[in-house]
Write a protein that holds these residues in place. Sequence first.
Motif, PDB file in Angstrom:
ATOM      1  N   PHE A  13      71.426  31.123 -26.697  1.00  0.00           N
ATOM      2  CA  PHE A  13      70.935  31.241 -25.169  1.00  0.00           C
ATOM      3  C   PHE A  13      69.413  31.452 -25.189  1.00  0.00           C
ATOM      4  N   ILE A  14      68.998  32.212 -26.086  1.00  0.00           N
ATOM      5  CA  ILE A  14      67.712  32.455 -26.192  1.00  0.00           C
ATOM      6  C   ILE A  14      66.721  31.216 -26.431  1.00  0.00           C
ATOM      7  N   LEU A  15      67.214  30.505 -27.548  1.00  0.00           N
ATOM      8  CA  LEU A  15      66.575  29.096 -27.969  1.00  0.00           C
ATOM      9  C   LEU A  15      66.816  28.311 -27.046  1.00  0.00           C
ATOM     10  N   PHE A  16      67.822  28.042 -26.173  1.00  0.00           N
ATOM     11  CA  PHE A  16      68.200  27.291 -25.113  1.00  0.00           C
ATOM     12  C   PHE A  16      67.059  27.542 -23.833  1.00  0.00           C
ATOM     13  N   PHE A  17      66.873  28.823 -23.680  1.00  0.00           N
ATOM     14  CA  PHE A  17      65.988  29.149 -22.734  1.00  0.00           C
ATOM     15  C   PHE A  17      64.549  28.737 -23.088  1.00  0.00           C
ATOM     16  N   LEU A  18      63.943  29.033 -24.087  1.00  0.00           N
ATOM     17  CA  LEU A  18      62.957  28.831 -24.605  1.00  0.00           C
ATOM     18  C   LEU A  18      62.405  27.363 -24.831  1.00  0.00           C
ATOM     19  N   VAL A  19      63.551  26.777 -25.392  1.00  0.00           N
ATOM     20  CA  VAL A  19      63.153  25.398 -25.465  1.00  0.00           C
ATOM     21  C   VAL A  19      63.277  24.379 -24.409  1.00  0.00           C
ATOM     22  N   LEU A  60      73.427  35.892 -17.735  1.00  0.00           N
ATOM     23  CA  LEU A  60      73.820  35.550 -18.711  1.00  0.00           C
ATOM     24  C   LEU A  60      73.160  35.808 -20.201  1.00  0.00           C
ATOM     25  N   LEU A  61      71.766  35.906 -19.931  1.00  0.00           N
ATOM     26  CA  LEU A  61      70.861  36.333 -20.859  1.00  0.00           C
ATOM     27  C   LEU A  61      71.508  37.770 -21.084  1.00  0.00           C
TER      28      LEU A  61
END
Length: 206
Positions: A13-19, A60-61
């Motif tokens: 989810f961190i990668l999903f948010f950043l990308v 969610l994060l």
Amino acid sequence: MVDFIRYFIPLYFILFFLVSLVGVSFTVAQRIGKNPNVLPGDDSAYGLIGLYFKLTLFFLLIYTLLLFIFPDIIESTFRINLMNIPVFQYSGIVLMMIAFIWVFIAQWQMKDSWRIGIDHDAKTELVTQGLFRFSRNPIFFGMTVSLIGFFLAFPTIIALLFLLVGSILMQIQIRLEEEFLLNQHGQIYTAYKKRVGRMLRLYEKH
């Protein structure tokens, strides 16, 4: 498997948010000269939807980070034991990975038309190629699949709530955007709606 889930879900989810949010927003902003995040911050009904979107993403994060910090507590709290089996967990992980790639491709295919929210100040191009041949809303479809995968990989009541709330908010947003696109593109969008499903259609009508 528990240790893998502990690391995979927060990182995902961190990668999903950043990308998909930060990275794509920055890239599009550089090309169009404005912030593509056009969700209103006012007291309107649409502004309330935008607020709920942001709060859902924030919690969610936080929830996934708590899973990383306190795995035993979070994993055992409100767990749905009936679904806590490897076949569901592996299926969920696969769905999440597919959804990540799907959403990124859909955003890339939208190019300068991509927005977070409805941009009333610009007439963006109607994208109907690529993944948009199979779904009128491939980004929202991918996000929904991602939440389904999350629930399967980590079957708790909290994950189910994120799936339900997120799906409701996305369905409301989809209908608001479709009304806007109909007003912008008229008969072209009407014909597109008849040809392509709101979430997914694996074939194209002729």
